[in-house]
Scaffold this motif. Structure first.
Motif, PDB file in Angstrom:
ATOM      1  N   PRO A 112       0.854  -1.181   0.000  1.00  0.00           N
ATOM      2  CA  PRO A 112       0.000   0.000   0.000  1.00  0.00           C
ATOM      3  C   PRO A 112       0.896   1.239   0.000  1.00  0.00           C
ATOM      4  O   PRO A 112       2.127   1.113   0.051  1.00  0.00           O
ATOM      5  N   ALA A 113       0.304   2.401  -0.025  1.00  0.00           N
ATOM      6  CA  ALA A 113       1.080   3.648   0.052  1.00  0.00           C
ATOM      7  C   ALA A 113       1.378   3.910   1.534  1.00  0.00           C
ATOM      8  O   ALA A 113       0.637   4.601   2.224  1.00  0.00           O
ATOM      9  N   ILE A 114       2.474   3.337   2.005  1.00  0.00           N
ATOM     10  CA  ILE A 114       2.837   3.367   3.426  1.00  0.00           C
ATOM     11  C   ILE A 114       3.002   4.804   3.930  1.00  0.00           C
ATOM     12  O   ILE A 114       3.642   5.625   3.277  1.00  0.00           O
ATOM     13  N   SER A 115       2.416   5.077   5.081  1.00  0.00           N
ATOM     14  CA  SER A 115       2.510   6.351   5.821  1.00  0.00           C
ATOM     15  C   SER A 115       1.740   7.519   5.212  1.00  0.00           C
ATOM     16  O   SER A 115       1.786   8.617   5.747  1.00  0.00           O
ATOM     17  N   THR A 116       1.032   7.302   4.100  1.00  0.00           N
ATOM     18  CA  THR A 116       0.372   8.429   3.439  1.00  0.00           C
ATOM     19  C   THR A 116      -1.035   8.710   3.955  1.00  0.00           C
ATOM     20  O   THR A 116      -1.602   9.745   3.621  1.00  0.00           O
ATOM     21  N   GLY A 117      -1.584   7.839   4.753  1.00  0.00           N
ATOM     22  CA  GLY A 117      -2.921   8.065   5.299  1.00  0.00           C
ATOM     23  C   GLY A 117      -2.855   8.934   6.538  1.00  0.00           C
ATOM     24  O   GLY A 117      -2.366  10.062   6.511  1.00  0.00           O
ATOM     25  N   ILE A 118      -3.283   8.367   7.635  1.00  0.00           N
ATOM     26  CA  ILE A 118      -3.334   9.109   8.890  1.00  0.00           C
ATOM     27  C   ILE A 118      -1.957   9.564   9.366  1.00  0.00           C
ATOM     28  O   ILE A 118      -1.828  10.532  10.115  1.00  0.00           O
ATOM     29  N   TYR A 119      -0.881   8.907   8.897  1.00  0.00           N
ATOM     30  CA  TYR A 119       0.475   9.306   9.288  1.00  0.00           C
ATOM     31  C   TYR A 119       0.938  10.564   8.556  1.00  0.00           C
ATOM     32  O   TYR A 119       1.977  11.128   8.878  1.00  0.00           O
ATOM     33  N   GLY A 120       0.197  11.000   7.534  1.00  0.00           N
ATOM     34  CA  GLY A 120       0.386  12.311   6.934  1.00  0.00           C
ATOM     35  C   GLY A 120       1.560  12.523   5.997  1.00  0.00           C
ATOM     36  O   GLY A 120       1.869  13.658   5.620  1.00  0.00           O
ATOM     37  N   PHE A 121       2.256  11.448   5.591  1.00  0.00           N
ATOM     38  CA  PHE A 121       3.404  11.601   4.683  1.00  0.00           C
ATOM     39  C   PHE A 121       2.881  12.097   3.329  1.00  0.00           C
ATOM     40  O   PHE A 121       1.927  11.529   2.796  1.00  0.00           O
ATOM     41  N   PRO A 122       3.478  13.131   2.739  1.00  0.00           N
ATOM     42  CA  PRO A 122       3.023  13.613   1.429  1.00  0.00           C
ATOM     43  C   PRO A 122       3.082  12.494   0.379  1.00  0.00           C
ATOM     44  O   PRO A 122       4.117  11.846   0.202  1.00  0.00           O
ATOM     45  N   THR A 123       1.975  12.276  -0.310  1.00  0.00           N
ATOM     46  CA  THR A 123       1.837  11.120  -1.202  1.00  0.00           C
ATOM     47  C   THR A 123       2.874  11.102  -2.313  1.00  0.00           C
ATOM     48  O   THR A 123       3.469  10.060  -2.594  1.00  0.00           O
ATOM     49  N   GLY A 124       3.110  12.227  -2.963  1.00  0.00           N
ATOM     50  CA  GLY A 124       4.091  12.261  -4.052  1.00  0.00           C
ATOM     51  C   GLY A 124       5.493  11.933  -3.574  1.00  0.00           C
ATOM     52  O   GLY A 124       6.214  11.160  -4.210  1.00  0.00           O
ATOM     53  N   ARG A 125       5.873  12.489  -2.465  1.00  0.00           N
ATOM     54  CA  ARG A 125       7.200  12.224  -1.889  1.00  0.00           C
ATOM     55  C   ARG A 125       7.315  10.750  -1.500  1.00  0.00           C
ATOM     56  O   ARG A 125       8.329  10.102  -1.767  1.00  0.00           O
ATOM     57  N   ALA A 126       6.276  10.217  -0.864  1.00  0.00           N
ATOM     58  CA  ALA A 126       6.284   8.809  -0.461  1.00  0.00           C
ATOM     59  C   ALA A 126       6.349   7.887  -1.678  1.00  0.00           C
ATOM     60  O   ALA A 126       7.049   6.867  -1.650  1.00  0.00           O
ATOM     61  N   ALA A 127       5.647   8.241  -2.749  1.00  0.00           N
ATOM     62  CA  ALA A 127       5.654   7.420  -3.962  1.00  0.00           C
ATOM     63  C   ALA A 127       7.055   7.360  -4.572  1.00  0.00           C
ATOM     64  O   ALA A 127       7.511   6.290  -4.994  1.00  0.00           O
ATOM     65  N   ARG A 128       7.747   8.505  -4.615  1.00  0.00           N
ATOM     66  CA  ARG A 128       9.110   8.521  -5.167  1.00  0.00           C
ATOM     67  C   ARG A 128      10.058   7.673  -4.314  1.00  0.00           C
ATOM     68  O   ARG A 128      10.893   6.930  -4.845  1.00  0.00           O
ATOM     69  N   ILE A 129       9.926   7.763  -2.998  1.00  0.00           N
ATOM     70  CA  ILE A 129      10.763   6.958  -2.104  1.00  0.00           C
ATOM     71  C   ILE A 129      10.480   5.480  -2.320  1.00  0.00           C
ATOM     72  O   ILE A 129      11.400   4.657  -2.400  1.00  0.00           O
ATOM     73  N   ALA A 130       9.196   5.125  -2.421  1.00  0.00           N
ATOM     74  CA  ALA A 130       8.819   3.719  -2.636  1.00  0.00           C
ATOM     75  C   ALA A 130       9.424   3.177  -3.918  1.00  0.00           C
ATOM     76  O   ALA A 130      10.083   2.131  -3.918  1.00  0.00           O
ATOM     77  N   VAL A 131       9.225   3.888  -5.015  1.00  0.00           N
ATOM     78  CA  VAL A 131       9.713   3.421  -6.318  1.00  0.00           C
ATOM     79  C   VAL A 131      11.237   3.345  -6.322  1.00  0.00           C
ATOM     80  O   VAL A 131      11.823   2.344  -6.767  1.00  0.00           O
ATOM     81  N   ASP A 132      11.906   4.373  -5.818  1.00  0.00           N
ATOM     82  CA  ASP A 132      13.375   4.358  -5.794  1.00  0.00           C
ATOM     83  C   ASP A 132      13.910   3.212  -4.948  1.00  0.00           C
ATOM     84  O   ASP A 132      14.867   2.531  -5.337  1.00  0.00           O
ATOM     85  N   THR A 133      13.303   2.979  -3.799  1.00  0.00           N
ATOM     86  CA  THR A 133      13.769   1.907  -2.904  1.00  0.00           C
ATOM     87  C   THR A 133      13.556   0.540  -3.538  1.00  0.00           C
ATOM     88  O   THR A 133      14.435  -0.319  -3.480  1.00  0.00           O
TER      89      THR A 133
END
Length: 161
Positions: A112-133
């Motif tokens: 899933p999009a980890i930390s982007t819900g109630i944890y408030g991580f900005p979705t675009g930033r989280a997506a780039r980190i996910a894909v790069d990792t």
């Protein structure tokens, strides 16, 4: 191979789905609650035996009533503005989940999009980190990035480039 899929992660028949869990691993809201409800009481009982999980780390359990074989529980960071190591902790959550998949000889995993819900991580930033990792890991895994809604799916597609 990395793909984006929009829908409910609890319906995927993959080797492992990743649960965006809290530190207790005992269920909660969002994707965590949905996974626990769909898996049934066996998942909660097994998670109680684990005794929690620190932010950035991951643990693996059986999947019980889910179509997946395993659940990999990982704890992403709560967004605090970006200066508290959130990027590194989020990358660690993905890296440690992928390492568990490798260690258990799994061939497919859904995140899933980890930390982007109630944890408030900005979705675009989280997506780039996910894909790069995931790309840096170079695992021979089929990876599905799961978006619950069309907006998140578009952001994930853009991160894949």
């Amino acid at each position: 191979m990395i793909r984006v899929w929009q829908g409910n992660i609890t319906t995927l028949a993959v080797d492992a789905i990743v649960n965006a869990a809290n530190n207790s691993l005992l269920g909660g809201g969002g994707v965590d609650g949905a996974i626990h409800r769909a898996a049934g009481p066996g998942l909660l009982a097994e998670c109680r035996l684990i005794g929690g999980c620190p932010t950035g780390e991951a643990r693996i359990t059986r999947a019980y009533n889910l179509p997946a074989r395993h659940v990999i529980h990982t704890v992403g960071p709560v967004w605090k503005g970006g200066a508290a190591g959130e990027d590194d902790l989020l990358a660690a959550a993905y890296r440690n989940s992928l390492a568990l998949a490798r260690d258990h000889a799994l061939s497919s995993i859904a995140f899933p999009a980890i930390s982007t819900g109630i944890y408030g991580f900005p979705t675009g930033r989280a997506a780039r980190i996910a894909v790069d990792t995931i790309r840096d890991h170079r695992a021979a895994l089929q990876v599905t990035l799961v978006a619950f809604d069309a907006g998140t799916a578009q952001i994930l597609e853009e991160a894949l480039g």
